[in-house]
Design a protein around this motif. Structure first.
Motif, short mmCIF file in Angstrom:
data_model
loop_
_atom_site.label_atom_id
_atom_site.label_comp_id
_atom_site.label_asym_id
_atom_site.label_seq_id
_atom_site.Cartn_x
_atom_site.Cartn_y
_atom_site.Cartn_z
N VAL A 177 0.85 -1.19 0.00
CA VAL A 177 0.00 0.00 0.00
C VAL A 177 0.88 1.24 0.00
O VAL A 177 1.93 1.28 0.67
CB VAL A 177 -0.93 0.00 1.23
CG1 VAL A 177 -1.67 1.33 1.36
CG2 VAL A 177 -1.93 -1.14 1.14
N GLY A 178 0.47 2.25 -0.76
CA GLY A 178 1.18 3.51 -0.79
C GLY A 178 0.59 4.51 0.19
O GLY A 178 -0.63 4.57 0.38
N LEU A 179 1.45 5.29 0.84
CA LEU A 179 1.02 6.28 1.81
C LEU A 179 1.62 7.63 1.44
O LEU A 179 2.83 7.74 1.20
CB LEU A 179 1.48 5.88 3.21
CG LEU A 179 1.41 6.96 4.30
CD1 LEU A 179 -0.04 7.33 4.62
CD2 LEU A 179 2.13 6.50 5.56
N VAL A 180 0.79 8.66 1.40
CA VAL A 180 1.23 10.03 1.22
C VAL A 180 0.84 10.80 2.47
O VAL A 180 -0.34 10.94 2.80
CB VAL A 180 0.59 10.68 -0.02
CG1 VAL A 180 1.06 12.14 -0.14
CG2 VAL A 180 0.95 9.91 -1.28
N LEU B 136 -4.13 7.02 1.33
CA LEU B 136 -3.71 5.63 1.14
C LEU B 136 -4.21 5.15 -0.21
O LEU B 136 -5.33 5.46 -0.63
CB LEU B 136 -4.29 4.74 2.25
CG LEU B 136 -3.81 5.03 3.67
CD1 LEU B 136 -4.73 4.39 4.69
CD2 LEU B 136 -2.39 4.54 3.86
N GLY B 137 -3.38 4.42 -0.90
CA GLY B 137 -3.77 3.90 -2.21
C GLY B 137 -2.99 2.64 -2.55
O GLY B 137 -2.03 2.27 -1.87
N PHE C 3 -2.70 3.15 -10.03
CA PHE C 3 -2.70 3.48 -8.61
C PHE C 3 -4.03 4.13 -8.26
O PHE C 3 -4.43 5.14 -8.83
CB PHE C 3 -1.56 4.43 -8.27
CG PHE C 3 -1.40 4.66 -6.80
CD1 PHE C 3 -0.75 3.74 -5.99
CD2 PHE C 3 -1.92 5.81 -6.21
CE1 PHE C 3 -0.60 3.95 -4.63
CE2 PHE C 3 -1.78 6.03 -4.84
CZ PHE C 3 -1.12 5.09 -4.06
N ARG C 4 -4.72 3.51 -7.31
CA ARG C 4 -6.06 3.96 -6.94
C ARG C 4 -6.11 4.30 -5.46
O ARG C 4 -5.77 3.48 -4.62
CB ARG C 4 -7.08 2.87 -7.26
CG ARG C 4 -8.52 3.26 -6.96
CD ARG C 4 -9.45 2.13 -7.33
NE ARG C 4 -10.84 2.45 -7.01
CZ ARG C 4 -11.87 1.63 -7.16
NH1 ARG C 4 -11.63 0.41 -7.64
NH2 ARG C 4 -13.09 1.98 -6.84
N ARG C 5 -6.56 5.51 -5.16
CA ARG C 5 -6.69 5.95 -3.77
C ARG C 5 -7.96 5.35 -3.17
O ARG C 5 -9.04 5.41 -3.77
CB ARG C 5 -6.75 7.47 -3.70
CG ARG C 5 -6.78 8.03 -2.28
CD ARG C 5 -6.83 9.54 -2.32
NE ARG C 5 -8.05 10.02 -2.98
CZ ARG C 5 -8.24 11.26 -3.37
NH1 ARG C 5 -7.29 12.16 -3.22
NH2 ARG C 5 -9.37 11.61 -3.94
N PHE C 6 -7.84 4.77 -1.97
CA PHE C 6 -9.03 4.21 -1.31
C PHE C 6 -9.33 4.88 0.02
O PHE C 6 -10.37 4.63 0.63
CB PHE C 6 -8.87 2.70 -1.11
CG PHE C 6 -7.73 2.30 -0.20
CD1 PHE C 6 -7.89 2.23 1.17
CD2 PHE C 6 -6.49 1.99 -0.74
CE1 PHE C 6 -6.85 1.85 1.99
CE2 PHE C 6 -5.44 1.61 0.08
CZ PHE C 6 -5.61 1.54 1.45
N LEU D 199 -9.91 -2.39 -0.51
CA LEU D 199 -9.14 -2.09 0.69
C LEU D 199 -9.86 -1.02 1.51
O LEU D 199 -10.50 -0.13 0.95
CB LEU D 199 -7.74 -1.61 0.34
CG LEU D 199 -6.85 -2.59 -0.44
CD1 LEU D 199 -5.54 -1.92 -0.82
CD2 LEU D 199 -6.60 -3.86 0.36
N LYS D 200 -9.70 -1.11 2.82
CA LYS D 200 -10.29 -0.14 3.73
C LYS D 200 -9.29 0.22 4.81
O LYS D 200 -8.27 -0.46 4.97
CB LYS D 200 -11.58 -0.68 4.36
CG LYS D 200 -12.72 -0.89 3.39
CD LYS D 200 -13.99 -1.32 4.11
CE LYS D 200 -15.16 -1.45 3.16
NZ LYS D 200 -16.41 -1.85 3.86
N ALA D 201 -9.59 1.27 5.56
CA ALA D 201 -8.72 1.71 6.65
C ALA D 201 -9.56 1.95 7.90
O ALA D 201 -10.59 2.62 7.85
CB ALA D 201 -7.97 2.99 6.27
#
Length: 260
Positions: free
Chosen positions: A176-179, A207-208, A216-219, A248-250
């Motif tokens: 997972v990518g984090l900005v 998060l994506g 790349f998709r932001r979720f 995906l969820k957070a």
């Protein structure tokens, strides 16, 4: 004679007062003993099953969720021996803390009413020291059940998870990518990321992940806001509900540290 009687009376009162004080001191554990001991908490992460109901004689009744679609509500926390403390497990809610022995060793969760002969619902290893937070999920998503959860142990408590910080844990089976601010980071499965954040200030983060098409998709897009004495835990997981909108969820949880 009167003076002697008064002296004896004062001596008697002094002895009585000293005895009461000693009794109070005996019943009050030393400060070091108060701080001693460890605890474990549990966090089961996942999606709730759809709400179901049936109408009987014109009255709506909620139906129990399908077997295995949620964790057992009532469990017993122990260290491998029969008996233990009762724990109530609810999805996406951290349980209260339960005392655990010092040192490394097994930690088990058994079904309520289990006499210790059956296989436990969950067994993990305690770290040698410190409090612990056990993250639980069903690894195979909506094809599986909560009969055999997957677990990951995180350090807990004010020393190893202090206030003023955010921890982000990815338990999904993908990277997972984090900005966060100017940082662009990668969250590997099972590897928590720890960062200090400013108190009383919104800290935006996104998060994506790469979808099936390679894009790349932001979720998730939100922010962390902490007051003094608070910390934040973010758990990224694979959606295991029925026809989820995102794969995906957070789960974002903020809590005061001094209340643990």
């Amino acid at each position: 004679m009167a003076a002697m009687t008064l002296g004896r009376l004062l001596a008697f009162v002094w002895l009585l007062t000293a005895g009461v004080l000693c009794a109070q001191d005996d019943g009050e554990p030393p400060k070091d003993e108060k701080k001693a001991g460890r605890q474990v908490r549990f966090l089961a992460v996942g999606d709730l099953p759809p709400f179901r109901q049936e109408i009987r004689d014109g009255v709506a009744y909620e139906l129990e969720p399908p077997a295995g679609s949620i964790p057992p509500r009532e469990l017993i926390v122990g260290s491998g021996q029969p008996g233990g403390a009762e724990a109530r497990m609810l999805l996406n809610q951290v349980t209260e803390g339960f005392k655990i022995p010092a040192g490394a060793g097994p930690l088990v969760l058994r079904y309520k009413g289990d006499n210790g002969q059956a296989e436990p619902w969950l067994q993990v290893q305690r770290p040698p020291d410190g409090d612990m937070l056990v993250i639980l999920w069903r690894a195979d998503g909506n094809k599986g059940t909560w009969a055999k959860p997957t677990a990951l142990v995180l350090p807990d408590g004010a020393e190893k998870a202090p206030a003023g910080r955010i921890r982000i844990l990815n338990i999904a089976p993908v990277t997972v990518g984090l900005v966060m601010g100017a940082e662009k980071l990668v969250l590997l499965p099972g590897k928590p990321l720890d960062r200090a954040i400013a108190q009383g200030k919104d800290v935006p983060f996104q998060l994506g992940a790469v979808d099936a098409k390679g894009e790349f998709r932001r979720f998730y897009s939100g922010s962390a806001l902490q007051n003094p004495g608070e910390r934040t835990l973010v758990v990224v997981y694979r959606a295991d509900g029925v026809d989820p909108r995102n794969d995906l969820k957070a789960n974002v949880m903020r809590e005061p540290v001094n209340a643990l």
